[in-house]
Motif scaffolding. Structure first.
Motif, PDB file in Angstrom:
ATOM      1  N   THR A 192      -2.212  -6.721   0.577  1.00  0.00           N
ATOM      2  CA  THR A 192      -3.559  -6.303   0.174  1.00  0.00           C
ATOM      3  C   THR A 192      -3.559  -5.332  -0.994  1.00  0.00           C
ATOM      4  OG1 THR A 192      -3.526  -4.518   1.817  1.00  0.00           O
ATOM      5  CG2 THR A 192      -4.455  -6.638   2.507  1.00  0.00           C
ATOM      6  N   GLY A 193      -2.375  -4.888  -1.417  1.00  0.00           N
ATOM      7  CA  GLY A 193      -2.316  -3.926  -2.521  1.00  0.00           C
ATOM      8  C   GLY A 193      -2.859  -2.568  -2.157  1.00  0.00           C
ATOM      9  N   THR A 194      -2.685  -2.175  -0.899  1.00  0.00           N
ATOM     10  CA  THR A 194      -3.209  -0.891  -0.428  1.00  0.00           C
ATOM     11  C   THR A 194      -2.075   0.026  -0.004  1.00  0.00           C
ATOM     12  OG1 THR A 194      -3.444  -1.748   1.829  1.00  0.00           O
ATOM     13  CG2 THR A 194      -5.358  -1.944   0.362  1.00  0.00           C
ATOM     14  N   ARG A 195      -2.419   1.262   0.320  1.00  0.00           N
ATOM     15  CA  ARG A 195      -1.457   2.230   0.842  1.00  0.00           C
ATOM     16  C   ARG A 195      -2.166   3.097   1.881  1.00  0.00           C
ATOM     17  NH1 ARG A 195      -0.790   6.943  -3.732  1.00  0.00           N
ATOM     18  NH2 ARG A 195      -3.012   7.295  -4.105  1.00  0.00           N
ATOM     19  N   PRO A 196      -1.454   3.535   2.911  1.00  0.00           N
ATOM     20  CA  PRO A 196      -2.100   4.267   4.016  1.00  0.00           C
ATOM     21  C   PRO A 196      -2.243   5.756   3.729  1.00  0.00           C
ATOM     22  CG  PRO A 196       0.198   3.909   4.528  1.00  0.00           C
ATOM     23  CD  PRO A 196      -0.046   3.233   3.193  1.00  0.00           C
ATOM     24  N   ASP A 197      -2.970   6.101   2.698  1.00  0.00           N
ATOM     25  CA  ASP A 197      -3.170   7.494   2.294  1.00  0.00           C
ATOM     26  C   ASP A 197      -4.261   8.120   3.155  1.00  0.00           C
ATOM     27  OD1 ASP A 197      -3.560   9.922   1.074  1.00  0.00           O
ATOM     28  OD2 ASP A 197      -3.603   9.134  -0.956  1.00  0.00           O
ATOM     29  N   GLY A 198      -3.874   9.050   4.047  1.00  0.00           N
ATOM     30  CA  GLY A 198      -4.846   9.692   4.932  1.00  0.00           C
ATOM     31  C   GLY A 198      -5.516   8.720   5.870  1.00  0.00           C
ATOM     32  N   ALA A 199      -4.808   7.655   6.256  1.00  0.00           N
ATOM     33  CA  ALA A 199      -5.432   6.590   7.051  1.00  0.00           C
ATOM     34  C   ALA A 199      -5.625   6.979   8.504  1.00  0.00           C
ATOM     35  CB  ALA A 199      -4.579   5.316   6.960  1.00  0.00           C
ATOM     36  N   TYR A 209      -6.712   5.242  13.522  1.00  0.00           N
ATOM     37  CA  TYR A 209      -6.278   4.561  12.306  1.00  0.00           C
ATOM     38  C   TYR A 209      -7.440   3.840  11.639  1.00  0.00           C
ATOM     39  CZ  TYR A 209      -3.481   1.202   9.485  1.00  0.00           C
ATOM     40  OH  TYR A 209      -2.934   0.445   8.481  1.00  0.00           O
ATOM     41  N   LEU A 210      -7.606   4.104  10.349  1.00  0.00           N
ATOM     42  CA  LEU A 210      -8.579   3.396   9.525  1.00  0.00           C
ATOM     43  C   LEU A 210      -7.792   2.580   8.509  1.00  0.00           C
ATOM     44  CD1 LEU A 210     -11.648   3.077   8.787  1.00  0.00           C
ATOM     45  CD2 LEU A 210     -11.280   4.898   7.109  1.00  0.00           C
ATOM     46  N   PRO A 211      -7.564   1.285   8.767  1.00  0.00           N
ATOM     47  CA  PRO A 211      -6.757   0.483   7.838  1.00  0.00           C
ATOM     48  C   PRO A 211      -7.297   0.582   6.417  1.00  0.00           C
ATOM     49  CG  PRO A 211      -7.157  -0.736   9.857  1.00  0.00           C
ATOM     50  CD  PRO A 211      -8.026   0.493   9.921  1.00  0.00           C
ATOM     51  N   PRO A 212      -6.419   0.801   5.450  1.00  0.00           N
ATOM     52  CA  PRO A 212      -6.892   1.028   4.078  1.00  0.00           C
ATOM     53  C   PRO A 212      -7.403  -0.246   3.423  1.00  0.00           C
ATOM     54  CG  PRO A 212      -4.503   0.931   4.124  1.00  0.00           C
ATOM     55  CD  PRO A 212      -4.955   0.884   5.551  1.00  0.00           C
ATOM     56  N   THR A 213      -8.394  -0.052   2.578  1.00  0.00           N
ATOM     57  CA  THR A 213      -8.879  -1.117   1.706  1.00  0.00           C
ATOM     58  C   THR A 213      -8.757  -0.620   0.277  1.00  0.00           C
ATOM     59  OG1 THR A 213     -11.147  -0.311   1.920  1.00  0.00           O
ATOM     60  CG2 THR A 213     -10.453  -2.062   3.425  1.00  0.00           C
ATOM     61  N   LYS A 214      -8.815  -1.511  -0.660  1.00  0.00           N
ATOM     62  CA  LYS A 214      -8.535  -1.145  -2.043  1.00  0.00           C
ATOM     63  C   LYS A 214      -9.766  -0.514  -2.682  1.00  0.00           C
ATOM     64  CE  LYS A 214      -5.574  -2.895  -5.682  1.00  0.00           C
ATOM     65  NZ  LYS A 214      -4.797  -4.069  -6.134  1.00  0.00           N
ATOM     66  N   ASN A 215      -9.635   0.781  -2.992  1.00  0.00           N
ATOM     67  CA  ASN A 215     -10.723   1.523  -3.653  1.00  0.00           C
ATOM     68  C   ASN A 215     -12.027   1.439  -2.884  1.00  0.00           C
ATOM     69  OD1 ASN A 215      -8.982   2.150  -5.841  1.00  0.00           O
ATOM     70  ND2 ASN A 215      -9.408   0.161  -6.769  1.00  0.00           N
ATOM     71  N   GLY A 216     -11.909   1.375  -1.544  1.00  0.00           N
ATOM     72  CA  GLY A 216     -13.102   1.349  -0.720  1.00  0.00           C
ATOM     73  C   GLY A 216     -13.794   0.007  -0.671  1.00  0.00           C
ATOM     74  N   THR A 217     -13.207  -1.003  -1.239  1.00  0.00           N
ATOM     75  CA  THR A 217     -13.800  -2.339  -1.221  1.00  0.00           C
ATOM     76  C   THR A 217     -12.796  -3.307  -0.614  1.00  0.00           C
ATOM     77  OG1 THR A 217     -12.937  -2.891  -3.413  1.00  0.00           O
ATOM     78  CG2 THR A 217     -15.086  -1.809  -3.319  1.00  0.00           C
ATOM     79  N   ALA A 218     -13.193  -4.554  -0.520  1.00  0.00           N
ATOM     80  CA  ALA A 218     -12.274  -5.563  -0.008  1.00  0.00           C
ATOM     81  C   ALA A 218     -11.085  -5.691  -0.950  1.00  0.00           C
ATOM     82  CB  ALA A 218     -12.988  -6.905   0.117  1.00  0.00           C
ATOM     83  N   PRO A 219      -9.871  -5.792  -0.412  1.00  0.00           N
ATOM     84  CA  PRO A 219      -8.716  -5.996  -1.280  1.00  0.00           C
ATOM     85  C   PRO A 219      -8.881  -7.246  -2.128  1.00  0.00           C
ATOM     86  CG  PRO A 219      -8.044  -5.506   0.975  1.00  0.00           C
ATOM     87  CD  PRO A 219      -9.520  -5.727   1.004  1.00  0.00           C
ATOM     88  N   ALA A 220      -8.370  -7.171  -3.351  1.00  0.00           N
ATOM     89  CA  ALA A 220      -8.458  -8.338  -4.232  1.00  0.00           C
ATOM     90  C   ALA A 220      -7.594  -9.474  -3.719  1.00  0.00           C
ATOM     91  CB  ALA A 220      -8.041  -7.946  -5.645  1.00  0.00           C
ATOM     92  N   ASP A 221      -6.523  -9.126  -2.994  1.00  0.00           N
ATOM     93  CA  ASP A 221      -5.612 -10.133  -2.470  1.00  0.00           C
ATOM     94  C   ASP A 221      -5.819 -10.262  -0.972  1.00  0.00           C
ATOM     95  OD1 ASP A 221      -4.340 -10.527  -4.993  1.00  0.00           O
ATOM     96  OD2 ASP A 221      -3.299  -8.617  -4.676  1.00  0.00           O
TER      97      ASP A 221
END
Length: 740
Positions: A192-199, A209-221
Motif C-alpha cells: 500500500t506504500g504506507t508506514r505505521p507512523d503513530g498507528a 491499531y489504526l492501519p495506515p493509509t497513504k496521506n489520509g486517503t486510500a492507498p494508490a496501490d
C-alpha cells in the motif's frame, strides 16, 4: 506521532460512531456468539456484530475489553470455525464482500496472561482501503465502552514499537499492554506504500491499531486479489489491579513487554568482526585528511567528514574508546596521544570548566551556547579515564566538576535544551515535541557525580547524584529525551543502589528503562531501504527523532554494561532480558551504519553535515526504520568510537590459546578451569540464546573444540569456517569451552 502520554480519560468531550455502535450492540445484546475461551481469570467470547467480529474479554464485576478481529464493511456473510492447530485456542474464517479474514487466537500465561490474535485477509478483488477503524475498547462492568475510565501511560512514538499501555481504573480491571507485531504487516505496508507512523494509540475509549493509509486517503496501490496479507497481529498482556505509582507502572511495563517479547519470532543475528572494523577506523582517523584538523599546534577530530568545528564532546567520544582499545589490545595508538595533548585548550580558567568549543571557533557559532547534556558528557568520559588512572583526565575532571554542580543548582536539576555557559541564560527552554527540557540530563549528571565520588569519596558528590535522580521523579514515560542519557540514568540509579543500599534507587532505574524501551522499535521493518539492514530493537536517538543514531546506540551499549555489572539477582528478569537483547542486536545492527555495508542507492544525496565517503570506515549518524535514505545528517567521525566500544566489550582474549572469543552477551564472569578449559557465565534472558564464536587469531588452525552447558548438554557449532566456529548457547547460565 504518539498519543499524549499519561492522560486521564475520565471525561470525554465526544465519542466516535464506532464506539457508539459497539455500545449499542453490547448493551442491546444483539451480537451472535460463535465460540468461547478462557484466559486466566478472564472469560472470552468470539461474537459477530453488524460489521465486525469481536473478541469480548470480561472479568466479572471488573469490566473487560472488546477487541475487533475483523472489519467487514457491509456486514459479515459467514463465520466458520476450523480445526485448531497446536498452540491455538481458536481458528475461524470470516467471509464478507471484501474477502475472507482468517482469525487465529492463542491464549497462554500462568502469571501474566497473554492473548494473541493474528488476522490475515485474502481480498476478493484488488482492494483499496481508505479507512479501517481502531480495534480496542475498554469496557465497564456493564459492557459499556463509554462507562469505563482509565489512564493511557504510553502510546506509539513514530515508527517505534506499535504499543499502547494503559490501565482501567473504574472498574478496577488493571493494567493492559496492547502490542502490534508490526513485522507481520510488512507486506501490507509495502503493497500500500504506507508506514505505521503513530498507528497504535488513540483517544479513550477508542484505542489500539489504526492501519495506515497513504496521506489520509486510500492507498494508490491496492492489496492484490487472492493473496493473503496479515492485517493485524495483536498481543494483549494483562496485569490485575492498576499500578500504585510510576515505579510500579514502569516495572509492570517491562514485565509485560517481556511477556510480549518471548512470543515474537526473533530475527537472526550475524557475527561481525569489530576488531577488523576498529583497525580500519583507526587507520582512517590517522590518515584521512577529512578526519582531523590542526589548531594551536594540536590535532583535533572533526565532528563530521571535513565538517564542523572540533568540540570537547567529539574529542572525548574518541579518546575514551581509544584508551579502552589500547588497554585491551596491548598496543600503542599514536593518534591518542595527539588528541590528548590538545584537550587543555578546551578548558576555560575563568569559568572553571571544559567548554564546548575551542577559543578560536568561527563567528558563525555562538561560542557560549551549550546543550545541557554537552556540558556533562565530556566530563563523563574524562571521569572514566580518571578512574582508570589517567592524570591528564583527572586534572580536567576535577577542575570542571564544581562548575557542573553550579549549573545543576542554577537549573534546580531540571535542565533546558540550550543555554549560555557564561551566565546560564536560557537560549532554548523546551523541545517543541513535548514542551519539556532535557529531561534525562539528571541521569547523566548523577553518573558523573558518582564518578567524582569514586575518585574522591567526598559525600557531597553522592548527595548531588541523589538529588538529581530524586528531581526526575514523576516524569513517567516522558523521562526520555535522548536515548543514551536515559541509559546512563538507569546505570546511575543502579550504582546508587549499590552504594547506598536504598531500594528505591534500584526501582527508579526501571522508570529510565521503561522510557528507553518505550522508544525502541521491537520489529523488523522491510519498508523502503530498511530492507537492506537489520533494524530490530533499534532505539530512536531523541524522543521525537525519526531515526536511530550510532552514537546513542554504542553509548547506551556501554551504559548497559555498567548497569548489568552493578545489578544482581534482585534485578527484574524482564529488564535483564530486554537490556541483553538490545545489546545483542546492537552488535549486528550497528554494522550497517557504515556506508560500505549499504548499497550506494540507499545513501542520502542531500546531506546536512559534510559528505559521505564509502571508503572511510566512519559510521553514518542516521538509519531509518521507515526506510528513508541513510546518512541524511552526515557521516559521524565522533561516532567512530563505536567499533572500539563494541570490540572491547564483545571480544575476549584467551591467554596461550590460538583464538579469541566473541560473545554477543556480556560475559560477567569467567574462570580458566584448566589449561585448555574455560568457564563462562552469561546473565541474559532466561529463554533467550547467545552467540559464542571462537575466532582464530593468527594463522594457526583452530583446535578441536567442545562446548557444553552447565547441565552437561553438548552444543554443536551451527556455523563453521576456516577462521571461526559459531555456537548458539543459552543466554543465561554457565557454559564450558574446552579445546585440544
Amino acid at each position: 506521532m504518539s498519543a499524549a502520554l499519561y492522560v486521564e480519560h475520565r471525561e470525554m468531550t465526544g465519542i466516535s460512531p464506532h464506539a457508539l455502535s459497539l455500545r449499542a450492540e453490547l448493551v442491546g445484546k444483539t451480537m451472535v456468539q460463535h465460540a468461547s475461551f478462557a484466559l486466566g481469570e478472564l472469560s472470552g467470547e468470539l461474537c459477530e456484530g453488524r460489521d465486525s467480529l469481536w473478541a469480548i474479554l470480561r472479568h466479572p464485576g471488573r469490566g473487560g475489553l472488546a477487541l475487533r478481529l475483523a472489519f467487514a464493511p457491509g456486514g459479515i456473510d459467514r463465520v466458520t470455525k476450523h480445526r485448531r492447530k497446536p498452540g491455538e485456542a481458536l481458528r475461524l474464517s470470516v467471509r464478507s464482500a471484501i474477502g475472507t479474514h482468517l482469525v487465529v487466537l492463542r491464549a497462554e500465561g500462568l502469571d501474566l496472561h497473554r492473548l494473541r490474535a493474528t488476522v490475515t485477509l485474502t481480498p476478493s478483488a484488488p482492494l483499496l482501503l481508505p479507512y479501517l477503524p481502531r480495534d480496542l475498547y475498554p469496557l465497564d462492568a456493564k459492557d459499556d465502552p463509554i462507562g469505563a475510565a482509565g489512564t493511557v501511560e504510553a502510546g506509539q512514538r513514530g515508527v517505534n514499537s506499535g504499543l499502547v499501555y494503559f490501565h482501567i481504573d473504574a472498574p478496577r480491571l488493571g493494567s493492559v499492554l496492547y502490542f502490534q507485531n508490526l513485522t507481520a504487516m510488512n507486506d501490507y505496508y509495502r503493497a500500500t506504500g504506507t508506514r505505521p507512523d503513530g498507528a497504535v494509540g488513540g483517544d479513550w475509549p477508542e484505542l489500539g491499531y489504526l492501519p495506515p493509509t497513504k496521506n489520509g486517503t486510500a492507498p494508490a496501490d491496492p492489496l492484490p486479489a487472492g493473496t493473503p496479507v496479515t492485517v493485524s497481529d495483536a498481543l494483549l498482556v494483562f496485569r490485575e489491579a492498576p499500578a500504585n505509582d510510576e515505579v510500579d507502572s514502569a516495572r509492570r511495563f517491562l514485565q509485560m513487554l517481556g511477556v510480549v517479547y518471548t512470543a515474537l519470532d526473533l530475527p537472526d543475528v550475524t557475527f561481525r568482526d569489530w576488531i577488523d572494523r576498529t583497525e580500519r577506523t583507526l587507520a582512517d582517523l590517522s590518515e584521512a585528511p577529512e578526519a582531523t584538523i590542526r589548531h594551536y599546534g594540536h590535532r583535533y577530530a572533526h565532528p563530521y567528514t571535513a565538517s564542523e568545528y572540533p568540540d570537547s564532546m567529539v574529542q572525548m567520544a574518541l579518546i575514551a574508546p581509544m584508551h579502552d582499545y589500547a588497554q585491551w589490545s596491548g598496543t600503542d595508538i599514536p593518534l591518542l596521544g595527539e588528541f590528548e595533548a590538545g584537550l587543555e585548550k578546551f578548558y576555560d580558567p575563568k569559568l572553571g570548566t571544559v567548554r564546548r568549543y575551542l577559543p578560536n571557533v568561527g563567528a558563525d557559532k555562538d561560542a557560549d551556547a551549550v546543550d545541557s547534556w554537552y556540558l556533562y558528557h565530556p566530563l563523563m568520559n574524562l571521569g572514566r579515564l580518571a578512574i582508570a588512572g589517567n592524570e591528564t583526565a583527572r586534572s580536567l575532571f576535577e577542575r570542571s566538576i564544581d562548575f557542573g554542580i553550579k549549573a545543576a543548582h542554577h537549573f534546580d536539576y531540571k535542565w533546558p535544551i540550550q543555554y549560555k555557559v557564561t551566565d546560564f541564560s536560557v537560549i532554548t527552554a523546551v523541545a517543541g515535541a513535548d514542551d519539556n527540557g532535557q529531561t534525562d540530563v539528571g541521569g547523566l549528571y548523577a553518573w558523573v557525580m558518582l564518578q567524582a565520588y569514586e575518585l574522591t569519596r567526598d559525600e557531597r558528590f553522592l548527595h548531588e547524584a541523589q538529588a538529581a535522580i530524586d528531581a526526575a521523579a514523576g516524569m513517567r514515560f516522558n523521562l526520555n529525551y535522548q536515548a543514551n542519557l536515559t541509559a546512563w540514568g538507569a546505570a546511575a540509579c543502579m550504582r546508587l543502589w549499590r552504594i547506598t543500599n536504598v531500594e528505591r534507587y534500584r526501582l527508579q532505574s526501571y522508570v529510565y528503562l521503561a522510557s528507553f524501551f518505550h522508544n525502541s522499535a521491537i520489529w523488523e521493518s522491510q519498508i523502503g531501504h530498511a530492507a537492506h539492514y537489520p533494524n530490530f530493537l533499534g532505539v530512536t536517538c531523541l524522543q521525537d527523532a525519526p531515526y536511530m543514531a550510532i552514537y546513542e546506540c554504542f553509548d547506551s551499549f556501554a551504559a548497559f554494561e555498567c548497569y548489568l555489572r552493578d545489578s544482581g539477582p534482585e534485578l527484574e528478569p524482564a529488564a535483564r532480558m530486554l537490556i541483553s537483547e538490545y545489546c545483542k542486536y546492537a552488535l549486528d545492527r550497528a554494522w550497517f551504519y557504515y556506508p560500505d555495508a549499504l548499497p550506494k542507492d540507499a545513501l542520502a544525496e542531500d546531506i546536512r553535515n559534510g559528505h559521505i565517503d564509502r571508503a572511510l570506515s566512519f559510521p553514518l549518524e542516521d538509519l531509518y526504520v521507515d526506510g528513508q535514505p541513510a546518512g541524511q545528517v552526515g557521516q559521524e567521525i565522533y561516532g567512530a568510537g563505536a567499533a572500539l566500544v563494541f570490540a572491547t566489550r564483545s571480544f575476549h582474549r584467551v591467554d596461550d590459546a590460538p583464538f579469541r572469543l566473541f560473545c554477543d552477551h556480556f560475559i560477567l564472569a569467567q574462570e580458566r578451569t584448566g589449561e585448555h578449559a574455560l568457564s563462562l557465565h552469561l546473565d541474559g534472558g532466561e529463554t533467550c540464546t547467545a552467540t559464542l564464536v571462537v575466532v582464530r587469531s593468527g594463522r594457526a588452525k583452530l583446535p578441536r573444540l567442545t562446548v557444553r552447558t552447565v547441565g552437561g548438554d553438548s552444543v554443536r557449532a551451527h556455523r563453521r569456517a576456516a577462521d571461526r566456529h559459531e555456537f548458539r548457547v543459552p543466554a543465561s547460565g554457565r557454559v564450558i569451552l574446552a579445546w585440544e
